[in-house]
Write a protein that holds these residues in place. Structure first.
Motif, PDB file in Angstrom:
ATOM      1  N   CYS A  94      -2.545  -3.782 -42.447  1.00 44.79           N
ATOM      2  CA  CYS A  94      -3.099  -2.843 -41.655  1.00 44.79           C
ATOM      3  C   CYS A  94      -2.106  -1.809 -40.945  1.00 44.79           C
ATOM      4  O   CYS A  94      -0.985  -2.041 -40.487  1.00 44.79           O
ATOM      5  CB  CYS A  94      -3.942  -3.899 -40.509  1.00 44.79           C
ATOM      6  SG  CYS A  94      -4.726  -2.770 -39.224  1.00 44.79           S
ATOM      7  N   CYS A  97      -2.363  -2.113 -36.765  1.00 38.93           N
ATOM      8  CA  CYS A  97      -1.680  -3.112 -36.036  1.00 38.93           C
ATOM      9  C   CYS A  97      -0.571  -3.869 -36.907  1.00 38.93           C
ATOM     10  O   CYS A  97      -0.077  -4.859 -36.241  1.00 38.93           O
ATOM     11  CB  CYS A  97      -2.580  -4.102 -35.401  1.00 38.93           C
ATOM     12  SG  CYS A  97      -3.631  -4.995 -36.447  1.00 38.93           S
ATOM     13  N   CYS A 127      -8.528  -6.674 -41.885  1.00 38.51           N
ATOM     14  CA  CYS A 127      -7.421  -6.794 -41.071  1.00 38.51           C
ATOM     15  C   CYS A 127      -7.836  -8.006 -40.269  1.00 38.51           C
ATOM     16  O   CYS A 127      -8.964  -8.104 -39.680  1.00 38.51           O
ATOM     17  CB  CYS A 127      -7.260  -5.888 -40.037  1.00 38.51           C
ATOM     18  SG  CYS A 127      -5.672  -6.317 -38.849  1.00 38.51           S
ATOM     19  N   CYS A 130      -7.357  -6.860 -36.029  1.00 42.25           N
ATOM     20  CA  CYS A 130      -8.094  -5.748 -35.251  1.00 42.25           C
ATOM     21  C   CYS A 130      -9.289  -5.687 -36.165  1.00 42.25           C
ATOM     22  O   CYS A 130     -10.309  -4.716 -35.802  1.00 42.25           O
ATOM     23  CB  CYS A 130      -7.378  -4.322 -35.383  1.00 42.25           C
ATOM     24  SG  CYS A 130      -7.166  -3.588 -36.879  1.00 42.25           S
TER      25      CYS A 130
END
Ligand code: ZN
Length: 157
Positions: A94, A97, A127, A130
């Motif tokens: 991701c 994050c 992800c 998140c």
């Protein structure tokens, strides 16, 4: 080889691109509390452009980035560590994050992406942390070309 990095605030684009390549990269400005960000984490290679930080950190654990240009910065990292194309896992992490993303069922993202995206794509990844959803975009080929260029021309400009 599977290195992981900690990039200082001035190297946001470089951090993003290391994530595109699939490398675990923590980024200074993702942490509101500076004590939560520890570039000295034993296993992370600290990326900095700041001379005073260079002086304070053991050199074996730090790459001092010289170039102002993203492409050259990436090459500095790749060449310093002698990374090879096979060490990369593009689009596996991701960009927001830094968490690994996983393939998800098309039906499970029906209401989470715009209609025209859902109708025109068959593969989606999400992800775990998140929940951001990724799909192969029009920029993917261009990104792959850039990655190719990083490993085909070994000389620094
Ligand atoms: Zn995420």
């Amino acid at each position: 080889m599977n290195p992981c990095f900690a990039a200082e605030k001035t190297l946001g684009k470089l951090a993003k691109w290391l994530r595109i390549l699939g490398f675990d990269t923590s980024y200074e400005s993702n942490f509101s509390n500076s004590t939560a960000w520890r570039p000295a984490d034993a296993k992370r290679i600290f990326l900095t452009r700041t001379q005073s930080r260079r002086d304070k950190t053991s050199s074996s654990n730090l790459i001092f980035i010289k170039s102002d240009h993203l492409f050259e910065q990436l090459k500095e990292v790749i060449q310093t560590l002698a990374l090879e194309h096979k060490d990369t896992r593009p689009f596996s992490r991701c960009l927001q994050c830094n968490t690994a993303i996983e393939a998800v069922d098309k039906d499970s993202v029906r209401n989470a992406v715009p209609d025209y995206i859902w109708e025109t794509h068959d593969t989606f990844r999400r992800c775990r942390r998140c929940r951001k959803i990724y799909w192969p975009g029009s920029h993917t080929k261009r990104t792959m070309d850039i990655i190719e260029g990083l490993f085909t021309d070994k000389k620094m400009g």
